[in-house]
Design an enzyme around this catalytic site. Sequence first.
Site, PDB file in Angstrom:
ATOM      1  N   TYR A 165      -8.173 -26.894  18.474  1.00  0.00           N
ATOM      2  CA  TYR A 165      -9.011 -27.552  19.489  1.00  0.00           C
ATOM      3  C   TYR A 165     -10.444 -27.014  19.437  1.00  0.00           C
ATOM      4  CZ  TYR A 165     -10.193 -29.086  24.309  1.00  0.00           C
ATOM      5  OH  TYR A 165     -10.771 -29.661  25.419  1.00  0.00           O
ATOM      6  N   LYS A 169     -13.843 -29.072  18.615  1.00  0.00           N
ATOM      7  CA  LYS A 169     -14.948 -29.146  19.581  1.00  0.00           C
ATOM      8  C   LYS A 169     -16.234 -28.538  19.012  1.00  0.00           C
ATOM      9  CE  LYS A 169     -12.684 -31.197  22.923  1.00  0.00           C
ATOM     10  NZ  LYS A 169     -12.964 -32.618  23.220  1.00  0.00           N
TER      11      LYS A 169
HETATM   12  P1  NAD Z   1      -6.722 -35.867  29.981  1.00  0.00           P
HETATM   13  O1  NAD Z   1      -5.593 -35.424  29.116  1.00  0.00           O
HETATM   14  O2  NAD Z   1      -6.519 -35.934  31.456  1.00  0.00           O
HETATM   15  O3  NAD Z   1      -7.256 -37.288  29.495  1.00  0.00           O
HETATM   16  C1  NAD Z   1      -7.470 -37.524  28.138  1.00  0.00           C
HETATM   17  C2  NAD Z   1      -7.747 -38.989  27.943  1.00  0.00           C
HETATM   18  O4  NAD Z   1      -7.820 -39.242  26.529  1.00  0.00           O
HETATM   19  C3  NAD Z   1      -6.643 -39.858  28.499  1.00  0.00           C
HETATM   20  O5  NAD Z   1      -7.215 -41.030  29.030  1.00  0.00           O
HETATM   21  C4  NAD Z   1      -5.822 -40.173  27.260  1.00  0.00           C
HETATM   22  O6  NAD Z   1      -5.113 -41.376  27.362  1.00  0.00           O
HETATM   23  C5  NAD Z   1      -6.925 -40.284  26.223  1.00  0.00           C
HETATM   24  N1  NAD Z   1      -6.410 -40.134  24.872  1.00  0.00           N
HETATM   25  C6  NAD Z   1      -5.821 -39.057  24.327  1.00  0.00           C
HETATM   26  N2  NAD Z   1      -5.465 -39.334  23.063  1.00  0.00           N
HETATM   27  C7  NAD Z   1      -5.841 -40.609  22.817  1.00  0.00           C
HETATM   28  C8  NAD Z   1      -5.739 -41.470  21.700  1.00  0.00           C
HETATM   29  N3  NAD Z   1      -5.167 -41.069  20.558  1.00  0.00           N
HETATM   30  N4  NAD Z   1      -6.243 -42.723  21.783  1.00  0.00           N
HETATM   31  C9  NAD Z   1      -6.820 -43.150  22.940  1.00  0.00           C
HETATM   32  N5  NAD Z   1      -6.944 -42.390  24.029  1.00  0.00           N
HETATM   33  C10 NAD Z   1      -6.455 -41.137  23.965  1.00  0.00           C
HETATM   34  O7  NAD Z   1      -7.933 -34.917  29.600  1.00  0.00           O
HETATM   35  P2  NAD Z   1      -9.306 -34.596  30.381  1.00  0.00           P
HETATM   36  O8  NAD Z   1      -9.143 -33.269  31.000  1.00  0.00           O
HETATM   37  O9  NAD Z   1      -9.732 -35.753  31.198  1.00  0.00           O
HETATM   38  O10 NAD Z   1     -10.265 -34.397  29.108  1.00  0.00           O
HETATM   39  C11 NAD Z   1     -11.208 -35.367  28.698  1.00  0.00           C
HETATM   40  C12 NAD Z   1     -12.080 -34.754  27.614  1.00  0.00           C
HETATM   41  O11 NAD Z   1     -12.727 -33.587  28.120  1.00  0.00           O
HETATM   42  C13 NAD Z   1     -11.293 -34.310  26.379  1.00  0.00           C
HETATM   43  O12 NAD Z   1     -12.051 -34.543  25.219  1.00  0.00           O
HETATM   44  C14 NAD Z   1     -11.124 -32.832  26.614  1.00  0.00           C
HETATM   45  O13 NAD Z   1     -10.942 -32.134  25.398  1.00  0.00           O
HETATM   46  C15 NAD Z   1     -12.436 -32.495  27.286  1.00  0.00           C
HETATM   47  N6  NAD Z   1     -12.376 -31.263  28.073  1.00  0.00           N
HETATM   48  C16 NAD Z   1     -11.595 -31.151  29.173  1.00  0.00           C
HETATM   49  C17 NAD Z   1     -11.578 -29.968  29.894  1.00  0.00           C
HETATM   50  C18 NAD Z   1     -10.755 -29.763  31.129  1.00  0.00           C
HETATM   51  O14 NAD Z   1     -10.783 -28.657  31.691  1.00  0.00           O
HETATM   52  N7  NAD Z   1     -10.041 -30.753  31.633  1.00  0.00           N
HETATM   53  C19 NAD Z   1     -12.352 -28.876  29.455  1.00  0.00           C
HETATM   54  C20 NAD Z   1     -13.129 -29.024  28.327  1.00  0.00           C
HETATM   55  C21 NAD Z   1     -13.144 -30.226  27.647  1.00  0.00           C
END
Ligand code: NAD
Length: 257
Positions: A165, A169
């Site tokens: 991951y 990133k």
């Molecule tokens: P989440 O798991 O709640 O949502 C992820 C979204 O991506 C969902 O809508 C899922 O359906 C979609 N998704 C995943 N794989 C997919 C695919 N193959 N095709 C289409 N859609 C797909 O995650 P989140 O926490 O909302 O994270 C969103 C973004 O922010 C991600 O890139 C994550 O890495 C990043 N992020 C999140 C956090 C956190 O603390 N939540 C921290 C740093 C970065």
Amino acid sequence: MGGYDPSPKKEYVIEKRVAIVTGASRGIGRAIAMRLAADGRHLVGIARNTDQLEALRVEIAAAGGSCEMHSCDVGDGLALAAAIEEVAERLGRLDIIVNNAGITRDGLILRMSDEDFDDVIRVNLRSAFVACRTAARPMMRGRFGRIINLGSVAGIMGNPGQANYAAAKAGLIGLTKSIAKELGGKGITANVIAPGFIDTDMTSSLPAALREAVLPAIPLKRFGVANDVAAAAAYLSSDEAGYITGHVLSVDGGLAM
Ligand code: NAD
């Protein structure tokens, strides 16, 4: 960009700026989608879960927003490119793309499988590359573009158990800075938003002990909410943010500084 098409600007089918958000079905992507629609964009949501996409469509429409939803696995590069091309062709424009879809397949390096590494790179990094490449052409034609890639503090600081991951990133940062330099002359900006710990489905599965251990390291002494990230995306995608490119904007309560 040898493939730049210098053909004259096409008639816009709609006047609103068109914004694509991947992973729009829940969490941060959903909050960004809601916010961009509320700000007057024509919102195009992409995700796999059709029921959640339909619920988002109904909510945006009920609030008076303009939107459409597309079911697509962003890990399938051909399908993703086709979906983006179809939208840009039919609407005559593409102004904003937020590459938000992401997954984790955590594990310590000694036990991390090739498959878990490749899956995370494909969904988190390769999809953004395909989306940026596809979006660049209609954005160049419109001489305007806002590209936002969702990174993470893990891509800046590293994180035990997240070699795949963090690599994806960190890769997004290099991708974004490179295209910021390539596309800047065409009125297109490209930036990364690097969230810290945001309360979503992705972080709800973390052990309570880990959450408690992280909290003291966050200067603002709280986890973030999806709307904290959506506000940053709204700004970076706005017309007013036209002099900001190649930037990594941390939305992490101060965790990574
Ligand atoms: P989440 O798991 O709640 O949502 C992820 C979204 O991506 C969902 O809508 C899922 O359906 C979609 N998704 C995943 N794989 C997919 C695919 N193959 N095709 C289409 N859609 C797909 O995650 P989140 O926490 O909302 O994270 C969103 C973004 O922010 C991600 O890139 C994550 O890495 C990043 N992020 C999140 C956090 C956190 O603390 N939540 C921290 C740093 C970065």
